[in-house]
Scaffold this active site. Structure first.
Site, PDB file in Angstrom:
ATOM      1  N   GLU A   4      52.843  66.243  52.140  1.00 21.69           N
ATOM      2  CA  GLU A   4      52.785  67.805  52.025  1.00 21.69           C
ATOM      3  C   GLU A   4      51.665  68.243  53.230  1.00 21.69           C
ATOM      4  O   GLU A   4      50.575  68.682  52.824  1.00 21.69           O
ATOM      5  CB  GLU A   4      51.855  68.019  50.827  1.00 21.69           C
ATOM      6  CG  GLU A   4      52.987  67.646  49.463  1.00 21.69           C
ATOM      7  CD  GLU A   4      52.314  68.005  48.039  1.00 21.69           C
ATOM      8  OE1 GLU A   4      51.242  68.513  48.081  1.00 21.69           O
ATOM      9  OE2 GLU A   4      53.105  67.633  47.048  1.00 21.69           O
TER      10      GLU A   4
ATOM     11  N   ASN B 251      57.158  64.188  53.709  1.00 19.77           N
ATOM     12  CA  ASN B 251      57.363  64.555  52.652  1.00 19.77           C
ATOM     13  C   ASN B 251      56.793  65.908  52.200  1.00 19.77           C
ATOM     14  O   ASN B 251      55.516  65.761  52.446  1.00 19.77           O
ATOM     15  CB  ASN B 251      57.262  63.536  51.389  1.00 19.77           C
ATOM     16  CG  ASN B 251      57.646  63.820  50.171  1.00 19.77           C
ATOM     17  OD1 ASN B 251      59.052  63.990  49.928  1.00 19.77           O
ATOM     18  ND2 ASN B 251      57.343  63.667  49.072  1.00 19.77           N
TER      19      ASN B 251
ATOM     20  N   HIS C 276      61.147  70.377  43.864  1.00 16.66           N
ATOM     21  CA  HIS C 276      60.674  71.018  42.669  1.00 16.66           C
ATOM     22  C   HIS C 276      61.330  72.261  42.442  1.00 16.66           C
ATOM     23  O   HIS C 276      60.601  73.052  42.963  1.00 16.66           O
ATOM     24  CB  HIS C 276      59.258  70.536  42.411  1.00 16.66           C
ATOM     25  CG  HIS C 276      58.928  69.196  42.695  1.00 16.66           C
ATOM     26  ND1 HIS C 276      58.793  68.251  41.696  1.00 16.66           N
ATOM     27  CD2 HIS C 276      58.094  68.688  43.450  1.00 16.66           C
ATOM     28  CE1 HIS C 276      58.380  67.191  41.983  1.00 16.66           C
ATOM     29  NE2 HIS C 276      57.825  67.483  42.933  1.00 16.66           N
TER      30      HIS C 276
ATOM     31  N   GLU D  51      61.887  64.309  45.110  1.00 15.69           N
ATOM     32  CA  GLU D  51      61.085  64.403  43.647  1.00 15.69           C
ATOM     33  C   GLU D  51      61.982  65.543  42.877  1.00 15.69           C
ATOM     34  O   GLU D  51      61.382  66.209  42.313  1.00 15.69           O
ATOM     35  CB  GLU D  51      59.907  65.051  44.123  1.00 15.69           C
ATOM     36  CG  GLU D  51      58.867  63.837  44.981  1.00 15.69           C
ATOM     37  CD  GLU D  51      57.432  64.499  45.235  1.00 15.69           C
ATOM     38  OE1 GLU D  51      56.960  65.177  44.393  1.00 15.69           O
ATOM     39  OE2 GLU D  51      56.756  63.821  46.221  1.00 15.69           O
TER      40      GLU D  51
ATOM     41  N   ASP E 283      63.308  67.770  40.622  1.00 12.97           N
ATOM     42  CA  ASP E 283      63.471  68.263  39.060  1.00 12.97           C
ATOM     43  C   ASP E 283      63.528  69.648  38.835  1.00 12.97           C
ATOM     44  O   ASP E 283      63.522  70.229  39.896  1.00 12.97           O
ATOM     45  CB  ASP E 283      62.094  67.836  38.160  1.00 12.97           C
ATOM     46  CG  ASP E 283      60.846  68.251  38.838  1.00 12.97           C
ATOM     47  OD1 ASP E 283      60.723  69.267  39.531  1.00 12.97           O
ATOM     48  OD2 ASP E 283      59.591  67.690  38.428  1.00 12.97           O
TER      49      ASP E 283
END
Length: 502
Positions: free
Chosen positions: A160, A202, A237, A266, A268
């Site tokens: 990030e 990332n 996300h 990641e 979801d």
């Protein structure tokens, strides 16, 4: 903060030798129709972030992780704030070691997460000057990567880095440490500590076009030009409230065209805690779109979900009580519709694509666009015409029947000959015919270009489809010949298969 050493020691006492020995769960051989076996056929990894407490105490969690996933990510166990809480080089490796040992026993690849992140610094670093903090961070990177050298396959080196502000600049954390030069130092340190590990950026909210994605791309390009970056991670996300993910494939391809790997790291998808039928449908759709986006980009190497069950999901413990249940399994670790959305995306049997001769850059082509059985195959300038688009119908891992999408005729070896120089033709399809069955064997080479490189091997003869004599011009005849043992990506027996994973 609680230390993991005493916790895992207690678990070991309660559960016998589980922590020390990290025994394997049930054999994947008994359950072939799993996410991990389907993903292997498609040439990608399917992974999950791992909750250490659940791994050590919940047999159903543990067995499902083993059966369904061939890659694991340390959800928290490898973050600096968990490893070195007290400073003075006093590390607690117990949780991270346990994850690595268990993953190795399960035959899973390991993604280290994360070496440098503005949100996971030990509290003691807040008392340091910027120069001292930078030095401490680099020592942490060196120590951690060295400890797991040759065991952790991929590192999320910097997590990030891009701000959410309108100008999408680097976060203040990195600006205080010296800006992009500080990020370069972290990558250089990780590379020196384990030259074999794949090094990634990332970040989140970069899955769609916009200022943040552009800034992320520019940073990735500069790190790639320095030889420091191997891959780019897209956290992904999502929520049914705002996301559509319709442009994700194009974004992945844009980054892949830099010559780096890309990965969904990641994934979801949050839904309302009391979801409607429409919410559930959209949640499944978003999981499928994200998975399909990866499968459509040849340099996309993995899809990782951020926890696979709602019973241990960060989304159910975050600061948004109205949205959650973002994973593939419910709180009883039973598969939800989202699991089957990913499963079906991975299990898709047919891929429509072109095949490009590695030595010439010309496409496999039906002579004169013929629709008649017996028509020969040749190489020809790639135009995207229907005479150059073939459906690879999967019969078994890496094994295909290949049909021309314009006429439905199958590629085959003329007369089912086993001889060198037998022509490749199109003919009426015969289910299971060995002379119409081809195995795609990964070729050596650098993997450059838009797709992946294969030798196309006729199953009945064991010989390779090639352009005769390495002809570089249009109309070069396509035939079978004895396979070259170590082909390069420029070889006349190597075909670049475009548009994703077969």
């Amino acid at each position: 903060m609680r230390r993991w050493g005493p916790v895992i020691a207690l678990l070991a006492a309660l559960l016998g030798s589980m922590v020390a020995a990290a025994p394997a769960g049930p054999s994947t051989e008994a359950t072939p129709a799993t996410l991990r076996t389907l993903a292997a056929v498609r040439g990608i990894k399917i992974g999950s972030a791992v909750n250490i407490t659940a791994l050590a105490t919940d047999d159903r969690y543990r067995d499902t992780l083993h059966q369904q996933f061939d890659s694991v990510t340390a959800e928290n166990a490898m973050k600096w704030s968990r490893l070195e809480t007290a400073g003075d080089d006093a590390y607690d490796w117990s949780a991270a070691d346990y994850l690595v040992e268990t993953a190795e026993s399960f035959g899973q690849k390991i993604r280290g997460h994360t070496l440098a992140w503005h949100n996971s610094n030990p509290t003691w670093t807040s008392n340091l000057s910027a120069a001292e903090r930078d030095a401490a961070m680099l020592e942490h990177v060196r120590t951690t990567v060295s400890r797991y050298a040759g065991r952790v396959d991929v590192w999320d080196v910097v997590n990030e880095p891009i701000s959410d502000k309108d100008d999408a600049r680097l976060r203040d954390y990195w600006t205080d440490l010296g800006g992009e030069d500080a990020i370069v130092r972290v990558f250089e340190t990780a590379r020196a500590a384990d030259p074999t590990a794949r090094l990634y950026l990332n970040d989140y909210n970069v899955e769609h076009a916009g200022a943040k994605s552009d800034a992320y791309y520019a940073l990735a390009a500069r790190l790639k030009s320095r030889g420091l970056l191997d891959g780019v991670g897209f956290q992904t996300h999502l929520t049914t409230r705002v996301n559509e993910a319709t442009g994700f494939r194009a974004v992945l391809q844009r980054f892949a065209d830099l010559g780096v790997e890309v990965a969904v790291t990641e994934l979801d998808v949050r839904v309302p805690m009391a979801p409607t039928a429409e919410d559930k449908i959209k949640q499944r759709l978003l999981f499928r779109r994200a998975t399909n986006a990866c499968l459509a980009v040849s340099r996309c190497v993995s899809v990782t979900v951020w926890g696979f069950t709602d019973s241990y999901s960060w989304a159910n413990a975050d600061d948004d009580p109205e949205y959650g249940n973002a994973t593939l399994y419910d709180t009883a670790i039973e598969a939800k519709g989202t699991y089957w959305a990913v499963y079906r995306a991975l299990a898709r049997r047919d891929v429509d694509t072109q095949a490009v001769a590695g030595h010439s850059g010309r496409c496999l082509h039906v002579v004169n666009g013929s629709t008649e059985p017996g028509a020969k195959l040749q190489q020809y300038t790639c135009t995207g015409s229907t005479s150059q688009v073939f459906r690879f119908r999967r019969l078994a891992p890496r094994t295909f029947q290949i049909t021309n999408t314009a006429n439905g005729l199958c590629l085959g070896i003329d007369g089912a000959s086993r001889a060198d120089r037998a022509k490749v033709i199109q003919e009426t399809c015969v289910e299971g015919a060995p002379a119409q069955t081809f195995v795609l064997r990964p070729a050596t080479g650098d993997g450059a270009g838009d797709g992946r490189q294969y030798q196309i091997v006729a199953q009945h003869s064991g010989k390779c489809v090639e352009v005769r004599g390495g002809n570089l011009t249009n109309s070069g005849r396509v035939e079978q010949s004895a396979c070259h043992r170590d082909p390069a990506h420029t070889d006349n027996q190597v075909w670049t298969v475009l548009w994703g994973h077969l």
